[in-house]
Design a protein around this motif. Structure first.
Motif, PDB file in Angstrom:
ATOM      1  N   GLU A 104      -0.876   6.298   2.409  1.00 44.22           N
ATOM      2  CA  GLU A 104      -2.292   5.079   2.573  1.00 44.22           C
ATOM      3  C   GLU A 104      -2.578   4.834   4.181  1.00 44.22           C
ATOM      4  O   GLU A 104      -2.940   3.883   4.846  1.00 44.22           O
ATOM      5  CB  GLU A 104      -3.096   4.215   1.302  1.00 44.22           C
ATOM      6  CG  GLU A 104      -3.530   5.241   1.211  1.00 44.22           C
ATOM      7  CD  GLU A 104      -3.868   4.267  -0.744  1.00 44.22           C
ATOM      8  OE1 GLU A 104      -3.879   3.311  -0.366  1.00 44.22           O
ATOM      9  OE2 GLU A 104      -4.413   4.443  -2.134  1.00 44.22           O
ATOM     10  N   THR A 105      -1.055   4.923   4.637  1.00 43.04           N
ATOM     11  CA  THR A 105      -0.371   3.450   5.476  1.00 43.04           C
ATOM     12  C   THR A 105      -0.201   5.010   6.833  1.00 43.04           C
ATOM     13  O   THR A 105       0.399   4.874   7.950  1.00 43.04           O
ATOM     14  CB  THR A 105       0.884   3.245   4.925  1.00 43.04           C
ATOM     15  OG1 THR A 105       0.303   2.141   3.875  1.00 43.04           O
ATOM     16  CG2 THR A 105       0.953   2.337   6.574  1.00 43.04           C
ATOM     17  N   PRO A 159      -2.727  12.042   5.121  1.00 48.21           N
ATOM     18  CA  PRO A 159      -1.199  11.945   4.406  1.00 48.21           C
ATOM     19  C   PRO A 159      -0.455  12.230   5.671  1.00 48.21           C
ATOM     20  O   PRO A 159      -0.787  13.764   5.664  1.00 48.21           O
ATOM     21  CB  PRO A 159      -1.168  11.221   3.633  1.00 48.21           C
ATOM     22  CG  PRO A 159      -1.927  11.534   3.065  1.00 48.21           C
ATOM     23  CD  PRO A 159      -3.688  12.163   4.126  1.00 48.21           C
ATOM     24  N   GLY A 161      -6.273   9.173   8.762  1.00 49.74           N
ATOM     25  CA  GLY A 161      -6.891   9.286   7.230  1.00 49.74           C
ATOM     26  C   GLY A 161      -6.195  10.371   6.527  1.00 49.74           C
ATOM     27  O   GLY A 161      -6.255  10.589   5.699  1.00 49.74           O
ATOM     28  N   ARG A 217       0.975  -1.066   0.163  1.00 52.70           N
ATOM     29  CA  ARG A 217      -0.234  -0.298  -0.256  1.00 52.70           C
ATOM     30  C   ARG A 217       0.713   0.973  -0.223  1.00 52.70           C
ATOM     31  O   ARG A 217       2.090   1.431   0.437  1.00 52.70           O
ATOM     32  CB  ARG A 217      -1.027   0.126   1.165  1.00 52.70           C
ATOM     33  CG  ARG A 217      -2.061   0.846   0.866  1.00 52.70           C
ATOM     34  CD  ARG A 217      -2.719   0.374   2.425  1.00 52.70           C
ATOM     35  NE  ARG A 217      -2.207   0.623   3.172  1.00 52.70           N
ATOM     36  CZ  ARG A 217      -2.157  -0.565   4.309  1.00 52.70           C
ATOM     37  NH1 ARG A 217      -3.198  -1.943   4.337  1.00 52.70           N
ATOM     38  NH2 ARG A 217      -1.581  -0.987   5.434  1.00 52.70           N
TER      39      ARG A 217
END
Length: 205
Positions: free
Chosen positions: A185-186, A195, A193, A181
């Protein structure tokens, strides 16, 4: 650089970029004591909250009774290939401290120990494949794991063999592109959520 080296957003240590989890193992390879002891030491020296070291391991070399019992607890799809590995290692976490109180970080710490074992395997020119596909209760009964200890995973370790030795249904998975991913998104900051702002527009695989 290996054909299986991860395409990372920025350079990371080769032991991490080159580490992957094969299914095709050399069924003629055996683990020597000179290889086994460093694997065990790497796991033993993993980080541990309050140095409680909740991890325990059941170690089987191909051909011995421990290996046979560990192999029998794997789901059929894993038995299909894992029996060619040189070593099977079950990781078990102590779920209570010595005073009887719950050890909520036991699985986390044990996972760190398995991670260090897998990286050490790669440093020795071996490969490791961690599996959650096994029957914990069958493992518990077969190998006498006491109450209060939770089987978490089984890791197959050995020397790499050619992918074309695998059955067709596994061969494609062995050679498929490696993906992860994206960083955006991590890893988050300020709120879930959102970034984390970093200096690369990264989509590692």
């Amino acid at each position: 650089m290996s054909p299986r080296t991860a395409t990372t957003a920025v350079a990371v240590h080769p032991l991490l970029a080159d580490r992957w989890s094969p299914r095709s193992f050399d069924a003629t390879h055996t683990i020597t004591d000179e290889e086994l002891v460093p694997l065990l030491e790497a796991a033993r020296w993993a980080p541990s909250a309050r140095n409680l070291q909740p991890w325990r391991f059941l170690v089987g070399r191909r051909g011995d009774e421990t290996y046979r019992r560990l192999l029998s607890t794997l789901v059929p799809g894993n038995q299909l290939w894992a029996g060619h590995s040189s070593l099977l290692v079950a990781a078990v976490a102590a779920e209570r401290r010595e005073d009887g109180t719950p050890h909520h970080g036991a699985a986390y710490d044990t996972g760190l120990a398995v991670a260090q074992l897998s990286v050490q395997a790669h440093a020795l020119g071996l490969h490791a494949h961690q599996m959650g596909g096994f029957d914990p209760e069958r493992l518990r009964a077969s190998l006498g794991v006491p109450d209060g200890y939770r089987p978490l995973s089984i890791t197959a370790i050995g020397a790499l063999a050619a992918a074309d030795l695998l059955p067709p249904e596994l061969r494609d998975r062995e050679t498929a592109a490696r993906e992860r991913r994206p960083l955006t998104e991590t890893f988050f900051a300020e709120s879930w959520g959102h970034p984390l702002p970093v200096g690369t527009d990264a989509s590692p695989s």
